[in-house]
Design an enzyme around this catalytic site. Structure first.
Site, PDB file in Angstrom:
ATOM      1  N   GLY A   1     -13.125   5.025  10.618  1.00 35.59           N
ATOM      2  CA  GLY A   1     -11.958   5.342  11.137  1.00 35.59           C
ATOM      3  C   GLY A   1     -11.430   6.636  10.900  1.00 35.59           C
ATOM      4  O   GLY A   1     -12.259   7.493  11.497  1.00 35.59           O
ATOM      5  N   ASN A   2     -10.242   7.096  10.514  1.00 32.17           N
ATOM      6  CA  ASN A   2      -9.831   8.312  10.333  1.00 32.17           C
ATOM      7  C   ASN A   2     -11.102   8.975   9.113  1.00 32.17           C
ATOM      8  O   ASN A   2     -11.284   9.903   9.360  1.00 32.17           O
ATOM      9  CB  ASN A   2      -8.346   8.733   9.986  1.00 32.17           C
ATOM     10  CG  ASN A   2      -7.638   8.758  11.139  1.00 32.17           C
ATOM     11  OD1 ASN A   2      -8.072   9.283  12.089  1.00 32.17           O
ATOM     12  ND2 ASN A   2      -6.410   8.024  11.075  1.00 32.17           N
ATOM     13  N   GLY A   3     -10.991   8.298   8.072  1.00 32.51           N
ATOM     14  CA  GLY A   3     -11.858   8.420   7.300  1.00 32.51           C
ATOM     15  C   GLY A   3     -13.130   7.451   7.573  1.00 32.51           C
ATOM     16  O   GLY A   3     -12.946   6.545   8.008  1.00 32.51           O
TER      17      GLY A   3
ATOM     18  N   HIS B   1     -13.021   2.869   0.332  1.00 29.45           N
ATOM     19  CA  HIS B   1     -12.991   1.802   1.312  1.00 29.45           C
ATOM     20  C   HIS B   1     -13.632   0.382   0.742  1.00 29.45           C
ATOM     21  O   HIS B   1     -14.144  -0.155   1.641  1.00 29.45           O
ATOM     22  CB  HIS B   1     -13.781   2.394   2.468  1.00 29.45           C
ATOM     23  CG  HIS B   1     -13.296   3.270   3.424  1.00 29.45           C
ATOM     24  ND1 HIS B   1     -13.883   4.294   4.040  1.00 29.45           N
ATOM     25  CD2 HIS B   1     -11.915   3.568   3.542  1.00 29.45           C
ATOM     26  CE1 HIS B   1     -13.125   5.110   4.641  1.00 29.45           C
ATOM     27  NE2 HIS B   1     -11.921   4.834   4.211  1.00 29.45           N
TER      28      HIS B   1
ATOM     29  N   GLU C   1      -7.920  -5.156   5.410  1.00 30.76           N
ATOM     30  CA  GLU C   1      -7.848  -4.879   4.031  1.00 30.76           C
ATOM     31  C   GLU C   1      -6.660  -5.522   3.344  1.00 30.76           C
ATOM     32  O   GLU C   1      -6.818  -5.968   2.297  1.00 30.76           O
ATOM     33  CB  GLU C   1      -7.688  -3.227   3.770  1.00 30.76           C
ATOM     34  CG  GLU C   1      -9.153  -2.581   4.220  1.00 30.76           C
ATOM     35  CD  GLU C   1      -9.007  -1.003   4.417  1.00 30.76           C
ATOM     36  OE1 GLU C   1      -8.564  -0.658   5.574  1.00 30.76           O
ATOM     37  OE2 GLU C   1      -9.286  -0.236   3.623  1.00 30.76           O
TER      38      GLU C   1
ATOM     39  N   LYS D   1       3.433   0.714   2.944  1.00 26.61           N
ATOM     40  CA  LYS D   1       2.987  -0.239   3.918  1.00 26.61           C
ATOM     41  C   LYS D   1       3.251  -1.814   3.315  1.00 26.61           C
ATOM     42  O   LYS D   1       2.739  -1.740   2.189  1.00 26.61           O
ATOM     43  CB  LYS D   1       1.595  -0.391   4.385  1.00 26.61           C
ATOM     44  CG  LYS D   1       1.651   1.071   5.069  1.00 26.61           C
ATOM     45  CD  LYS D   1       0.068   1.390   5.952  1.00 26.61           C
ATOM     46  CE  LYS D   1       0.116   2.788   6.404  1.00 26.61           C
ATOM     47  NZ  LYS D   1      -1.265   3.174   6.239  1.00 26.61           N
TER      48      LYS D   1
ATOM     49  N   HIS E   1     -17.847   1.702   8.200  1.00 26.63           N
ATOM     50  CA  HIS E   1     -16.511   1.800   8.172  1.00 26.63           C
ATOM     51  C   HIS E   1     -15.874   3.244   9.122  1.00 26.63           C
ATOM     52  O   HIS E   1     -16.122   4.234   8.287  1.00 26.63           O
ATOM     53  CB  HIS E   1     -15.601   1.684   6.724  1.00 26.63           C
ATOM     54  CG  HIS E   1     -14.223   1.862   7.051  1.00 26.63           C
ATOM     55  ND1 HIS E   1     -13.323   0.722   6.793  1.00 26.63           N
ATOM     56  CD2 HIS E   1     -13.457   2.884   7.118  1.00 26.63           C
ATOM     57  CE1 HIS E   1     -12.033   0.990   6.851  1.00 26.63           C
ATOM     58  NE2 HIS E   1     -12.056   2.392   7.229  1.00 26.63           N
TER      59      HIS E   1
ATOM     60  N   ARG F   1      -2.969  -2.170  -3.294  1.00 22.75           N
ATOM     61  CA  ARG F   1      -3.921  -1.333  -3.074  1.00 22.75           C
ATOM     62  C   ARG F   1      -3.832   0.066  -4.048  1.00 22.75           C
ATOM     63  O   ARG F   1      -2.895   0.446  -4.189  1.00 22.75           O
ATOM     64  CB  ARG F   1      -4.005  -0.681  -1.656  1.00 22.75           C
ATOM     65  CG  ARG F   1      -5.227   0.102  -1.461  1.00 22.75           C
ATOM     66  CD  ARG F   1      -5.227   1.040  -0.115  1.00 22.75           C
ATOM     67  NE  ARG F   1      -6.287   1.598  -0.173  1.00 22.75           N
ATOM     68  CZ  ARG F   1      -6.258   3.128   0.479  1.00 22.75           C
ATOM     69  NH1 ARG F   1      -5.112   3.694   1.048  1.00 22.75           N
ATOM     70  NH2 ARG F   1      -7.419   3.689   0.462  1.00 22.75           N
TER      71      ARG F   1
ATOM     72  N   ASP G   1      -8.457  12.700  16.856  1.00 24.33           N
ATOM     73  CA  ASP G   1      -8.485  11.479  17.377  1.00 24.33           C
ATOM     74  C   ASP G   1      -9.737  11.511  18.293  1.00 24.33           C
ATOM     75  O   ASP G   1      -9.843  12.059  19.379  1.00 24.33           O
ATOM     76  CB  ASP G   1      -7.136  11.149  17.950  1.00 24.33           C
ATOM     77  CG  ASP G   1      -7.051   9.673  18.292  1.00 24.33           C
ATOM     78  OD1 ASP G   1      -8.101   9.028  18.830  1.00 24.33           O
ATOM     79  OD2 ASP G   1      -6.015   9.020  17.806  1.00 24.33           O
TER      80      ASP G   1
ATOM     81  N   ARG H   1     -10.234   9.273  20.611  1.00 23.98           N
ATOM     82  CA  ARG H   1      -9.943   8.901  22.074  1.00 23.98           C
ATOM     83  C   ARG H   1      -9.656  10.180  22.755  1.00 23.98           C
ATOM     84  O   ARG H   1     -10.074  10.386  23.869  1.00 23.98           O
ATOM     85  CB  ARG H   1      -8.728   8.036  21.913  1.00 23.98           C
ATOM     86  CG  ARG H   1      -8.987   6.770  21.570  1.00 23.98           C
ATOM     87  CD  ARG H   1      -7.657   6.087  21.256  1.00 23.98           C
ATOM     88  NE  ARG H   1      -7.100   6.435  20.002  1.00 23.98           N
ATOM     89  CZ  ARG H   1      -6.139   5.693  19.388  1.00 23.98           C
ATOM     90  NH1 ARG H   1      -5.623   4.681  19.630  1.00 23.98           N
ATOM     91  NH2 ARG H   1      -5.830   6.217  18.342  1.00 23.98           N
TER      92      ARG H   1
ATOM     93  N   ARG I   1     -12.625  15.778   7.901  1.00 26.38           N
ATOM     94  CA  ARG I   1     -13.332  15.977   6.745  1.00 26.38           C
ATOM     95  C   ARG I   1     -14.685  16.415   6.980  1.00 26.38           C
ATOM     96  O   ARG I   1     -15.382  15.739   8.015  1.00 26.38           O
ATOM     97  CB  ARG I   1     -13.351  14.956   5.772  1.00 26.38           C
ATOM     98  CG  ARG I   1     -12.162  14.498   5.143  1.00 26.38           C
ATOM     99  CD  ARG I   1     -12.339  13.450   3.926  1.00 26.38           C
ATOM    100  NE  ARG I   1     -11.081  13.054   3.692  1.00 26.38           N
ATOM    101  CZ  ARG I   1     -10.785  11.808   3.425  1.00 26.38           C
ATOM    102  NH1 ARG I   1     -11.515  10.703   4.070  1.00 26.38           N
ATOM    103  NH2 ARG I   1      -9.619  11.342   3.255  1.00 26.38           N
TER     104      ARG I   1
ATOM    105  N   GLY J   1     -15.023   2.141  14.900  1.00 27.32           N
ATOM    106  CA  GLY J   1     -16.335   1.138  14.886  1.00 27.32           C
ATOM    107  C   GLY J   1     -16.002  -0.176  15.618  1.00 27.32           C
ATOM    108  O   GLY J   1     -16.800  -0.594  16.374  1.00 27.32           O
TER     109      GLY J   1
ATOM    110  N   ASN K   1       0.822  -1.115   0.137  1.00 28.20           N
ATOM    111  CA  ASN K   1       0.082  -0.119  -0.056  1.00 28.20           C
ATOM    112  C   ASN K   1       0.792   1.275  -0.058  1.00 28.20           C
ATOM    113  O   ASN K   1       1.694   1.475   1.203  1.00 28.20           O
ATOM    114  CB  ASN K   1      -0.887  -0.169   1.127  1.00 28.20           C
ATOM    115  CG  ASN K   1      -1.944   1.132   1.135  1.00 28.20           C
ATOM    116  OD1 ASN K   1      -1.871   1.977   0.735  1.00 28.20           O
ATOM    117  ND2 ASN K   1      -2.886   1.307   2.412  1.00 28.20           N
TER     118      ASN K   1
END
Ligand code: ADP
Length: 406
Positions: A210-212, A180, A390, A14, A208, A91, A284, A286, A241, A334, A7
């Protein structure tokens, strides 16, 4: 069979190496801050070895070179030679309207990835660089492109069109694509497996987060609508976003606040969402939850607004599919945030009224980070936490492409 999953982003590569006969990855990691100061490699193998440290890597090709050197290293490598790798799965974010499945990369596929540069300028050019770097480092090994948009190719026209002049689609390819896709495909199949019901018989909304963040309506295993659109900016509120807004806000900001297009773009993509709404200096969840727990009102409003938008999409997609059997929560938020899951599902009815969705508080609190059900016994709709993977899905699809070739 060994499959390497790559990726490639603007400044990172990655990687995960799978032995497709074993459940856990053989090795994984990343090279980050490529082309910047402080370039680092993180490496871990399945035998318990891990290390991270600064490396001298100037570009994607050198990053792939150092990754392959690690995989074959005498001490902490996991394969003897690169020839053992059956294929590399990449990816690729955008395949436009031309591809609806994973494909072996050839000149035509590279051309398609290139024609989508203008649709995904922050991803596709780097994805292509990753493919070319692997072609150089692993000559003769098939490269497979797995597109984020491909799973959404089944979205019907009435769901992918915007209320714009129709020639906008024809001339400028302006339509909903969705992103995604690899994650939505993976978690919907996992949900069906967990419930022991054929995927073809289920109406699922996959969240989904996550950050996005994106929400998808999966009817019988096919994506029939999704919240991200022409770009990943549309849909629910995300880390930074804004998600859905009245487009007239953009002209208001340009006319009355004298903001230029770059500034507005930056505001909507990087300074909005949970970051802008909560205003605690972090996107974030958290950090926002920690502020909320200390009584920060704005953090509370941000979380409630975030969850309300997701709830609206669940209702919309239940209507779009003419029913709903399963809700899936996945990705960082999630999988790990019981309060978000509870707030999203709160007030969605019981067996006799509404959508028939009730979450069991104890199961929800316990059900973090692992595959499981969190709905109460009286809930008509099943609510699941499904960890996404993924990389595994890209490896699976890469194997499917290789098998179809023979
Ligand atoms: P990406 O979209 O970058 O792949 P992830 O799926 O890893 O992102 O999700 C990252 C987000 O998940 C973080 O921004 C954070 O808000 C959220 N997250 C992770 N762990 C928790 C947790 N325990 N509680 C709440 N949110 C969490």
């Amino acid at each position: 069979m060994y499959i390497l999953v790559i990726n490639t982003g603007s400044s990172s590569v990655k990687f995960t190496l799978f032995d497709m006969t074993a459940p856990a990855a053989l090795a994984s990691g990343l090279v980050e801050r490529i082309g910047l100061t402080g370039t680092e490699l993180h490496y871990r193998n399945g035998k318990g070895h891990s290390h991270r440290g600064e490396v001298v890597v100037r570009d994607t090709t050198e990053a792939v070179g150092i990754i392959t050197a690690h995989l074959t290293h005498r001490d902490y490598g996991v394969i003897q030679s690169l020839g053992e790798i059956a294929a590399v799965g990449h990816r690729v974010v955008h395949g436009g309207e031309e591809v609806n499945q994973p494909v072996i990369v050839d000149d035509e596929v590279k051309r398609i990835i290139e024609t989508c540069f203008e649709l995904a300028p922050l991803h596709n050019p780097f994805n292509l660089k990753g493919i070319e770097a692997c072609e150089a480092s692993l000559p003769g090994v098939p490269q497979v492109a797995v597109f984020d948009t491909a799973f959404h190719a089944t979205i019907p026209r009435h769901a992918y069109l915007y209320g714009l002049p129709y020639r906008m689609v024809k001339e400028h390819r302006i339509r909903r694509y969705g992103f995604h896709g690899t994650s939505h495909k993976f978690v919907s199949a996992e949900a069906a497996r967990f419930l022991e019901v054929p995927l073809a018989e289920l109406k699922i909304v996959t969240c989904h987060l996550g950050n996005g963040c994106s929400i998808t309506a999966v009817d019988g295993g096919r994506s029939v609508d999704t919240s991200m659109g022409f770009t990943p900016l549309e849909g629910v509120i995300m880390g930074t976003r804004c998600g859905d807004i009245d487009p007239a806000i953009i002209f208001f900001l340009m006319d009355h606040k004298h903001m230029g297009p770059e500034e507005v773009n930056d505001l909507l993509n990087k300074k909005s969402g949970l970051l802008g709404l909560a205003d605690v200096g972090s996107s974030d969840l958290r950090d926002i939850m920690a502020a909320r727990a200390k009584g920060n009102q704005q953090a509370d409003i941000a979380v409630r607004t975030f969850c309300y938008r997701i709830k609206k999409y669940i209702g919309a997609y239940a209507a779009a599919m003419g029913g709903l059997d399963v809700i899936v929560f996945t990705a960082g938020i999630g999988e790990n945030s019981p309060p978000v899951r509870e707030l999203v599902c709160d007030g969605l009815g019981d067996r006799t009224r509404g959508l028939g969705i009730t979450v069991d508080h104890a199961k929800n609190t316990a059900g973090n980070g692992k595959l499981g059900a969190i709905h109460s016994d009286e809930s008509r709709v099943k609510v699941l936490v499904v960890p996404t993977n993924e990389e595994q899905e890209i490896a699976n699809q890469t194997v499917d492409v290789l098998r179809a070739r023979h």
